[in-house]
Structure formats: structure tokens, C-alpha cells
Design an enzyme around this catalytic site. Structure first.
Site, short mmCIF file in Angstrom:
data_model
loop_
_atom_site.label_atom_id
_atom_site.label_comp_id
_atom_site.label_asym_id
_atom_site.label_seq_id
_atom_site.Cartn_x
_atom_site.Cartn_y
_atom_site.Cartn_z
CG ASP A 185 -1.81 1.20 1.26
OD1 ASP A 185 -1.35 2.33 1.03
OD2 ASP A 185 -3.02 1.00 1.47
CG HIS A 186 1.34 4.36 -3.11
ND1 HIS A 186 0.09 4.04 -3.55
CD2 HIS A 186 1.42 5.71 -3.19
CE1 HIS A 186 -0.56 5.16 -3.87
NE2 HIS A 186 0.22 6.18 -3.68
CD GLU A 224 -6.47 10.88 -6.12
OE1 GLU A 224 -5.57 10.60 -6.90
OE2 GLU A 224 -7.40 10.10 -5.86
CG ASP A 243 -8.48 3.49 -6.58
OD1 ASP A 243 -7.66 2.58 -6.80
OD2 ASP A 243 -8.31 4.67 -6.94
CG HIS A 248 -4.27 4.44 -0.49
ND1 HIS A 248 -3.31 3.47 -0.57
CD2 HIS A 248 -4.57 4.77 -1.77
CE1 HIS A 248 -3.02 3.22 -1.84
NE2 HIS A 248 -3.78 4.00 -2.59
#
Ligand code: BG6
Length: 496
Positions: A185-186, A224, A243, A248
Site C-alpha cells: 500500500d504505497h 485529488e 480504490d 490507503h
């Protein structure tokens, strides 16, 4: 500690993630001499149509995504020489035979001992096939740290609901053990996300206040400005909740809310995160809001199309590009403290931040002031410019007792004078090192799906009238109403 020799095997070696993130991150690690001395990269995919020669593909990716001043030509060529390529289709058994020969060649020539780190940067549907072939060809060992070891990095999404995630985990476990699976999970690779734990547990100041007695509410915003761009096909099957939230946002909240772990070893930390997710009340439609952007304006005021007009999005799509929810953690520490989350595409600005609002001062002592003191807020801004700040009440200079909120702030850029690393650099290094603390364990994934599954199932059978917010606005009105029901509103620290 020097890293052990290994071959990095990249499935999806000509894909977008590889080009934009993985190759640049590997190059930077190489450039900083952070990779193992004996190291090789083997790509596996269908060749790129524009750059069928893989060395050319790698060179072009680094030239596009690494600024000139960061890459000396000879270093780039040395890096390119580390790479080789097996052109193949993921379902083609013969391709895996060629991969096996290539790995034997590389392991022999570079002395990488048969240690393999596989990165599955492919569409999720292909993962079971890849795992099966790796096993059939004897390309995996059941060891995570003793040579020859195998580790497998799995990209998100890990499943699309609890059942599919469990099936996928079982498929991994038929091939390797859980401690060999690195679910990425970046967000966990971002410095400012890691600082959530450091701020809490390397300082004695915050932890005594970090509970329902002193914290009034927590708000998490993941905004975003971009739409779905050319990822419409993928995104339409996912939606914003899968997503961005199941992964996240819930990961960030689990770090915010977890109990102090016994150590910072991978399993100790992941145990505590999983407990938070386990204690989260599953979401329902009453506590959540969905939205989809219609035509509106981009960040620079330019007109942009609505979601349903984006490439590869079916007309009349009911996929949400915005979601807001009130999360409750039913634990001793957090009972009664709402965790509000909103996450959306095409919002007015790019901003990922956590606002922790403390309870107000118990007594309005400064009666002469023209305004009442506001509760303190701790702001953890993750991006775009990482920042930690605390809003406190002080007195306006020169006046008798006129209170004014002031921000005590620490901007990473100013404090550390070095640019923050890309999340993938840290995560790849950890995986090479065999440290899984920033990767998700099976029980975390399972518990996170448990939270969102009922809501997604409800939405799936409940028709909705989209779009309901214009691109360039803060989502549907219902997101404000969600908080208004609790006599609250979305906090905005603009102006500081
Ligand atoms: C990805 C999502 O995981 O994260 C994308 O699939 C999203 O839809 C991206 O845009 C956001 O990442 P970041 O690091 O830019 O916040």
C-alpha cells in the site's frame, strides 16, 4: 546491514506502474548505492510496442521520470545493464520455462544465489496464473530469509471484497507462506505517514491525550484534483471506496488509532493495526455518502468532462468517484470518537491530511475576548507539502485579552532541507531487506474488507442518480449533511 544478493523479477515489466514508479525507484536506489552488490532485474511481460528492445524501454523510462541532474549517463548505462527481459504472455507455460532458464543464467552470472523477489505489477486477475506457474516451474522456495529465498510483492487491489481477498490469500498460501507475501500500500511508504507512529510513540507529549477523553473528532481528507484519466476501465470496476478507502485511508487510520505495539517489528505493528480494523463498525448507508463528478472545472479553471464521459467509462455508470463516511472504532480508547473520512477525485485541490480536534478548554476564562477559544487541532498533512502543525489559542499582541488561533508548524521541506523520497523507494528497499512492517498482513486486509463490504453490497443494488457534484467542488451536499447531523462540519485550515 548489507542487503542479500537477489534477482528482482518484474511481472508487468512494460506496464505503466513499472515505467512511472518501479524503474525510477530502482534507479534512485541504485544511484545511491542502496541496492545489494549482487543484483539483477529480470522483466517478464509482452514487449512494449514503442520500445520493443527492453534496454531501450528502461532507458526511456528513467530519462522521462528522473530529472537530468540526478542521472549521470554512465550510471544510467550501468543500471540498464542490470536488466534483462523475457518476452511472454502471463498465461503461457512456455514463457515460464524461458523465465526459469533466464533466472538460472542470471543467478549464475551475478551470484544472486537463487534469491528471488517477485513484483506482481499486473492486473489482479492474472495473479493466480502467475503463482501457479511459478510453483509448477519450481521458481519459489518456502523461505523468506534463508537462501535461496522467495518474496512476492502483491500490488493493490488485494481482492475486490472479503471473499475474493480470502481466495487470493489462499492462492498465495498454496505457493508461499504468509511471511513471504508483501502486500503493498504505497501510502505506508510515505514519510509523513510513517511519522504518524513516530510522532505518537517517540514523544511522550501526545500519547496521554490520544484517546476519547481528550480527542473530540478526527477528520481525514484524501482529495485529488485529477479525474480518472486513462484508467477509466480499471476504476469503473473499483470505485473510490475500494480504490482509496479500503486501502490507503483505513491504513492511515489504523496507524492513528492503534495501541502502542510491543516493538516496531513487522508482526507487532501489524497486530495492533489489525485490532483497530477489527474494532471498526462495518459501514452502512446511513453513515456514508457517495458521489460522482459531472462536468466542471479542473485545478486551473479549465473545463473538464464528467466522469461518465471519461475514456472507457460506460455511459450511465453508477461508480462512485467520491465517498464520505463516519467511522466508529468500538474500543476502550476510541468509543464515541467519530473518525470522518472523505476521499474524492476532481476536488478543488490536492490534499491528504488528518485533522485531530481535541476537546475545548473547560472554562471560558478570558471573558474580555471578542471570541471564544477554539479547540486545539493537530494537523498531519501528508501531501502535497508534508507538514505537522498544532493550532493553539494565544493572545493578540497589544490587546487586553483578545484571543487568536495561531499555527505552530513544521514544514518538512523547511525542516529537513531534503526532498522526501518517493514511497516506492522505501518500500522496495524494505522488501529487499525482508522487513514487512510497511506491508499489509492477511488479517488487516480481511478486516478492512469487513468494514466496507456491507456498504458496497448495499450501493450495488441501490440505484443512484449521478452525477451529483461538479468537478472542482468539494463533493455532494450530502457529505456536509453527514456531519451536520452530528452538529459538525468539515474543518478547513485554509487561511493558516
Ligand atoms: C492509487 C489509486 O492507489 O493511489 C489512484 O489507485 C490514486 O486512483 C493514487 O490516484 C493516489 O496516490 P497518491 O500517492 O498520488 O496520493
Amino acid at each position: 546491514m548489507p542487503l542479500t544478493a537477489c534477482t528482482f523479477v518484474l511481472f508487468g515489466a512494460t506496464g505503466d506502474l513499472t515505467r512511472r514508479k518501479l524503474l525510477p525507484a530502482l534507479f534512485r536506489l541504485f544511484n545511491a548505492n542502496s541496492l545489494p552488490e549482487r543484483f539483477a532485474i529480470v522483466g517478464f511481460a509482452l514487449p512494449d510496442k514503442k520500445a520493443p528492445d527492453y534496454h531501450e524501454f528502461v532507458r526511456a523510462a528513467i530519462q522521462e521520470f528522473i530529472p537530468d541532474e540526478e542521472r549521470a549517463d554512465h550510471r544510467l548505462e550501468q543500471f540498464v545493464e542490470l536488466t534483462s527481459f523475457v518476452p511472454a504472455n502471463f498465461t503461457d507455460a512456455e514463457g515460464y520455462d524461458r523465465l526459469k532458464s533466464e533466472l538460472a543464467r542470471v543467478d549464475g552470472e551475478r551470484g544472486t544465489f537463487g534469491n528471488h523477489l517477485y513484483y506482481l505489477a499486473t492486473p489482479p486477475a492474472l495473479v493466480p496464473d502467475i503463482l501457479r506457474h511459478l510453483q509448477q516451474d519450481g521458481l519459489v522456495t518456502q523461505a523468506s530469509s534463508h537462501a535461496p529465498w522467495t518474496r512476492i510483492i502483491a500490488e493493490k487491489p488485494f481482492g475486490t471484497d472479503r471473499d475474493s481477498a480470502r481466495r487470493l490469500t489462499n492462492q498465495f498460501h498454496e505457493v508461499v507462506k504468509e511471511d513471504q507475501v508483501y502486500r503493498i500500500d504505497h501510502y505506508l511508504g510515505k514519510d509523513a505517514v510513517q511519522d504518524v507512529s513516530v510522532l505518537r510513540f517517540a514523544n511522550s507529549l501526545f500519547e496521554p491525550l490520544w484517546n476519547r477523553n481528550h480527542i473530540d473528532q478526527v477528520q481525514v481528507t484524501v482529495a485529488e484534483t485529477l479525474g480518472v484519466g486513462n484508467r477509466g476501465g480499471y476504476f469503473d470496476a473499483m470505485g473510490q471506496t475500494r480504490d482509496m478507502v479500503q486501502s490507503h485511508a483505513l491504513q492511515v487510520i489504523s496507524l492513528l488509532a492503534m495501541e502502542p505495539p510491543n516493538s516496531f517489528a513487522a508482526n507487532a505493528v501489524r497486530q495492533e493495526k489489525a485490532k483497530v480494523l477489527d474494532a471498526m463498525r462495518p459501514l452502512n448507508n446511513y453513515h456514508a455518502v457517495r458521489g460522482q463528478y459531472g462536468a466542471g472545472h479542473g485545478m486551473n479553471g479549465e473545463p473538464v468532462p464528467g466522469y461518465a464521459q471519461e475514456a472507457s467509462v460506460p455511459a450511465g455508470s453508477c461508480t462512485e468517484t467520491f465517498m464520505a463516511a463516519k467511522l466508529s472504532i468500538e474500543s476502550w480508547r476510541w468509543s464515541g470518537v467519530p473518525f470522518y473520512i472523505r476521499a474524492g477525485k476532481r476536488l478543488p485541490k490536492q490534499l491528504t491530511e488528518v485533522l485531530i480536534q481535541f476537546k475545548g478548554a473547560p472554562l471560558p476564562l478570558f471573558r474580555g475576548s471578542t471570541r471564544r477559544p477554539e479547540p486545539n487541532i493537530l494537523r498531519l498533512r501528508i501531501q502535497p507539502d508534508a507538514e505537522i502543525s498544532l493550532i493553539v489559542e494565544l493572545k493578540k499582541p497589544g490587546t487586553l485579552n483578545d484571543l487568536i488561533p495561531v499555527e505552530l508548524d513544521m514544514l518538512y521541506g523547511e525542516a529537513f532541507k531534503v526532498p522526501l523520497k518517493d514511497a516506492y523507494e522505501r518500500l522496495l528497499l524494505d522488501a529487499l531487506n525482508g522487513d514487512a512492517v510497511l506491508f499489509m498482513r492477511e488479517d488487516e486486509i480481511d478486516a478492512a474488507w469487513r468494514v466496507v463490504d456491507p456498504l458496497l453490497a448495499y450501493w450495488n443494488q441501490d440505484p443512484v442518480d449521478f452525477p451529483n457534484y461538479a468537478a472542482g467542488t468539494w463533493g455532494p451536499e450530502a457529505a456536509d449533511e453527514l456531519l451536520a447531523r452530528d452538529n459538525r462540519k468539515w474543518l478547513s485550515l485554509d487561511g493558516f
